[in-house]
Every structure is written in C-alpha cells, then in structure tokens.
Write a protein that holds these residues in place. Sequence first.
Motif, PDB file in Angstrom:
ATOM      1  N   VAL A  55       0.856  -1.187   0.000  1.00  0.00           N
ATOM      2  CA  VAL A  55       0.000   0.000   0.000  1.00  0.00           C
ATOM      3  C   VAL A  55       0.890   1.235   0.000  1.00  0.00           C
ATOM      4  N   ALA A  56       0.643   2.159  -0.923  1.00  0.00           N
ATOM      5  CA  ALA A  56       1.498   3.340  -1.092  1.00  0.00           C
ATOM      6  C   ALA A  56       0.899   4.556  -0.395  1.00  0.00           C
ATOM      7  N   ALA A  57       1.769   5.311   0.294  1.00  0.00           N
ATOM      8  CA  ALA A  57       1.316   6.524   0.985  1.00  0.00           C
ATOM      9  C   ALA A  57       2.401   7.595   0.971  1.00  0.00           C
ATOM     10  N   ASP A  58       3.106   7.712  -0.149  1.00  0.00           N
ATOM     11  CA  ASP A  58       4.153   8.732  -0.228  1.00  0.00           C
ATOM     12  C   ASP A  58       3.713   9.977  -0.999  1.00  0.00           C
ATOM     13  N   HIS A  59       2.451  10.063  -1.362  1.00  0.00           N
ATOM     14  CA  HIS A  59       1.957  11.193  -2.143  1.00  0.00           C
ATOM     15  C   HIS A  59       2.025  12.534  -1.404  1.00  0.00           C
ATOM     16  N   PRO A  60       1.646  12.600  -0.111  1.00  0.00           N
ATOM     17  CA  PRO A  60       1.590  13.911   0.541  1.00  0.00           C
ATOM     18  C   PRO A  60       2.907  14.673   0.520  1.00  0.00           C
ATOM     19  N   GLY A  98       6.269   4.509   2.027  1.00  0.00           N
ATOM     20  CA  GLY A  98       6.064   5.845   2.545  1.00  0.00           C
ATOM     21  C   GLY A  98       7.361   6.608   2.739  1.00  0.00           C
ATOM     22  N   THR A  99       7.225   7.902   2.971  1.00  0.00           N
ATOM     23  CA  THR A  99       8.338   8.753   3.356  1.00  0.00           C
ATOM     24  C   THR A  99       8.618   8.546   4.852  1.00  0.00           C
ATOM     25  N   VAL A 118       8.790   0.045   2.778  1.00  0.00           N
ATOM     26  CA  VAL A 118       9.487   0.525   1.586  1.00  0.00           C
ATOM     27  C   VAL A 118       9.662   2.035   1.726  1.00  0.00           C
ATOM     28  N   GLY A 119      10.902   2.507   1.628  1.00  0.00           N
ATOM     29  CA  GLY A 119      11.198   3.919   1.842  1.00  0.00           C
ATOM     30  C   GLY A 119      11.208   4.714   0.552  1.00  0.00           C
ATOM     31  N   SER A 120      10.463   5.818   0.518  1.00  0.00           N
ATOM     32  CA  SER A 120      10.386   6.686  -0.658  1.00  0.00           C
ATOM     33  C   SER A 120      11.490   7.740  -0.583  1.00  0.00           C
ATOM     34  N   MET A 121      12.239   7.903  -1.669  1.00  0.00           N
ATOM     35  CA  MET A 121      13.474   8.683  -1.639  1.00  0.00           C
ATOM     36  C   MET A 121      13.339  10.102  -2.187  1.00  0.00           C
ATOM     37  N   ASN A 122      12.793  10.266  -3.393  1.00  0.00           N
ATOM     38  CA  ASN A 122      12.818  11.604  -4.017  1.00  0.00           C
ATOM     39  C   ASN A 122      11.427  12.205  -4.090  1.00  0.00           C
ATOM     40  N   ARG A 123      11.213  13.232  -3.289  1.00  0.00           N
ATOM     41  CA  ARG A 123       9.937  13.933  -3.258  1.00  0.00           C
ATOM     42  C   ARG A 123      10.103  15.414  -3.541  1.00  0.00           C
ATOM     43  N   GLY A 124      11.309  15.819  -3.994  1.00  0.00           N
ATOM     44  CA  GLY A 124      11.574  17.246  -4.164  1.00  0.00           C
ATOM     45  C   GLY A 124      10.918  17.881  -5.365  1.00  0.00           C
ATOM     46  N   GLY A 125      10.518  17.074  -6.355  1.00  0.00           N
ATOM     47  CA  GLY A 125       9.836  17.623  -7.522  1.00  0.00           C
ATOM     48  C   GLY A 125       8.364  17.829  -7.222  1.00  0.00           C
ATOM     49  N   LEU A 126       8.056  18.866  -6.473  1.00  0.00           N
ATOM     50  CA  LEU A 126       6.702  19.073  -5.955  1.00  0.00           C
ATOM     51  C   LEU A 126       5.689  19.223  -7.089  1.00  0.00           C
ATOM     52  N   ARG A 136      14.578  16.237  -6.766  1.00  0.00           N
ATOM     53  CA  ARG A 136      15.697  15.987  -5.858  1.00  0.00           C
ATOM     54  C   ARG A 136      15.342  14.966  -4.773  1.00  0.00           C
ATOM     55  N   TYR A 137      16.399  14.381  -4.223  1.00  0.00           N
ATOM     56  CA  TYR A 137      16.235  13.332  -3.220  1.00  0.00           C
ATOM     57  C   TYR A 137      16.146  13.959  -1.836  1.00  0.00           C
ATOM     58  N   THR A 138      14.919  14.164  -1.393  1.00  0.00           N
ATOM     59  CA  THR A 138      14.657  14.880  -0.147  1.00  0.00           C
ATOM     60  C   THR A 138      14.045  13.982   0.919  1.00  0.00           C
ATOM     61  N   GLY A 139      13.869  12.688   0.622  1.00  0.00           N
ATOM     62  CA  GLY A 139      13.330  11.757   1.595  1.00  0.00           C
ATOM     63  C   GLY A 139      14.431  10.862   2.140  1.00  0.00           C
ATOM     64  N   TYR A 140      14.176   9.569   2.151  1.00  0.00           N
ATOM     65  CA  TYR A 140      15.179   8.619   2.618  1.00  0.00           C
ATOM     66  C   TYR A 140      16.429   8.645   1.742  1.00  0.00           C
ATOM     67  N   ASP A 141      17.578   8.313   2.339  1.00  0.00           N
ATOM     68  CA  ASP A 141      18.747   7.916   1.578  1.00  0.00           C
ATOM     69  C   ASP A 141      19.106   6.488   1.998  1.00  0.00           C
ATOM     70  N   VAL A 142      20.041   5.882   1.297  1.00  0.00           N
ATOM     71  CA  VAL A 142      20.337   4.477   1.554  1.00  0.00           C
ATOM     72  C   VAL A 142      20.881   4.242   2.964  1.00  0.00           C
ATOM     73  N   PRO A 143      21.841   5.037   3.459  1.00  0.00           N
ATOM     74  CA  PRO A 143      22.308   4.801   4.831  1.00  0.00           C
ATOM     75  C   PRO A 143      21.186   4.853   5.867  1.00  0.00           C
ATOM     76  N   ALA A 144      20.254   5.783   5.701  1.00  0.00           N
ATOM     77  CA  ALA A 144      19.150   5.888   6.664  1.00  0.00           C
ATOM     78  C   ALA A 144      18.249   4.666   6.604  1.00  0.00           C
ATOM     79  N   MET A 145      17.999   4.156   5.406  1.00  0.00           N
ATOM     80  CA  MET A 145      17.152   2.967   5.296  1.00  0.00           C
ATOM     81  C   MET A 145      17.826   1.744   5.899  1.00  0.00           C
TER      82      MET A 145
END
Length: 306
Positions: A55-60, A98-99, A118-126, A136-145
């Motif tokens: 189930v996806a919830a990274d839209h907001p 999600g983010t 599942v971690g969503s990574m790029n949400r910068g293109g509003l 741009r990659y404004t959510g998760y990065d690999v080290p954080a995940m």
Amino acid sequence: MSTADLVNRTQRLLDERAFARLRELRYTDPGAVRSALDTRRRRPLVRGDGRLFIVAADHPARGALGVRKDGMAMADRYGLLERLALALSRPGVDGVLGTPDIIDDLALLGALDDKIAVGSMNRGGLRGSVFEMDDRYTGYDVPAMVRDGVDAAKLLVRVNLEDAATVRTLEKTADAVTASAAAGLPILVEPFMSRWQEGRIVNDLTADAVINSVAIASGLGASSAYTWLKLPVVDDMERVMAATTLPTLLLGGDADGSPDQTYASWDAALGLPGVHGLVVGRTLLYPQDGDVAQAVDIAAGLVHGR
C-alpha cells in the motif's frame, strides 16, 4: 471521507488514545522512533507464494493531497493513518510504501510488525511547481534505510527530453541505485516518459513510451542486481513486460476510473511473466464507495489468489 465516517464503515483499529500517545512520543521522546523501528518484527521481502501487495502513501510529501475532486483528501494525517492501519490489518497486505514521516508514525503505532517497509526517496519535484522535473532526493537515503531496517527503497524517475533538469535527476537516480546495490537493498524504480503540457507534467502512458522508460531506467546505476521496476498498467502490457528481465510490481494508476475496469486491468497484467504484485495507494485508501477494507481485500485477492 473523514476519519469518523471511516470508523462507521469499518472496524476502528486506532482510537484517540493511540493518537494521543503518538503525539506525546513525538513531543517528549524522539528516540522512541528508533526504538520502534529497531524492535519491530521483520519478515523476508518475498515469502509464501512469492507475490507482494504494498500500500502506497508517499503522495503527501510531494504536495499531492488530492483524490478525485477533493483536493485535500489526504490532508488529514489521522484519517490517512487510520486507513493505512486498516489496510495493513487485512489479510494479504504485505507492507507499506512511505516517506520517513509516514513510516515513523506507523512504527510508533505498532502497525509495521511482520510487514514490509518501503522507503520513498525523491519527493523534491513538488506537484505543480516550476521545478517539478528537478526531482531531488529529499526523503530517505540508503544509509538511513539501512539504519532503520527499511526493507526496500523506491524512487521516481521522470524523463522529459525537453527539460534539462532531467539529467540531474538521472544522475542522482543512478547514484541511488548504485548505493542500494552496494548495501544489498532492493530498490523499486518507477520510470515515466514525461512532458510539460499547459504548465503541468503529463506522463505518456502509451506502450512505446513505457517501454522507452523501462530501457532508460534499467540501465541506471553501476549494478542492476537489486533493481526492481514499478510500472503503470497500460494497453499492450505484454510488450512492456517483454522489454525487461527485472522483477516488476504494478502501480495503481488513476483513482478516477471505474473500479471494475481497474481491477480487471490489474488482474490481466498480474498474470504476465515478471510481474510479482501491486503497489497501490489512493485508489484503495480512498475508494469511490468509501469501503477501504473491501477495496483492499479485492486487490489482495488479485495478487495472492492466483
């Protein structure tokens, strides 16, 4: 539909005490997020029948709060969490996309045990911005995940041949794929051929365009060993799936269409070689008839009922 309306249609899994506790932890104990993530009961990414329903919830986080005619449908975070908790409680739902804010909330609520995160990574293109193609990659990065025990990554790569910002997104996407492979972290790549049309981004959903996007996305990064694809269901889907050997999940698509037609298109595409499941968000969390449990159960049956 408000949270109260949702409660009237389905069993309520989260009450005001749960939300009060969530707010209190957020305010007084930031370390509780790490504890919740560290102690959640994890599962293999693929198990049982080998199918996945996410189930996806990274839209907001991209400023995309609308569902059909309600431009602020996803703005109520409590209502969204209620719907997510309900979806995750249904048989056959394997996890959530999600983010960090969404994943952290669900972890604090205890909703992620035995589920895939599942971690969503790029949400910068509003959505709707003049810089939408500079995603741009404004959510998760690999080290954080890796730190948080997130089970897989997801990124969006829209290719606009008439917008120079695309090349930066491609470069950063390749870096993310390379980093994920080095960490042994599966990564879902969601590609589109896109264009500007009357001031907004439109994705080309013809089979030829999707095939072209698949070819471009598949070659990103220094290794494809951990790359999966997340693709729309389009006409001539057989040709699309013949364009790749990468494991593929189907995305849910437009929430405006007829539910019966949507389910039928998913069902047909789920039978194709290389397709391993669904990643669906607003179509199921905000169904036209308001019955989240029923919508989720139908989709779960399509994925796991084969």
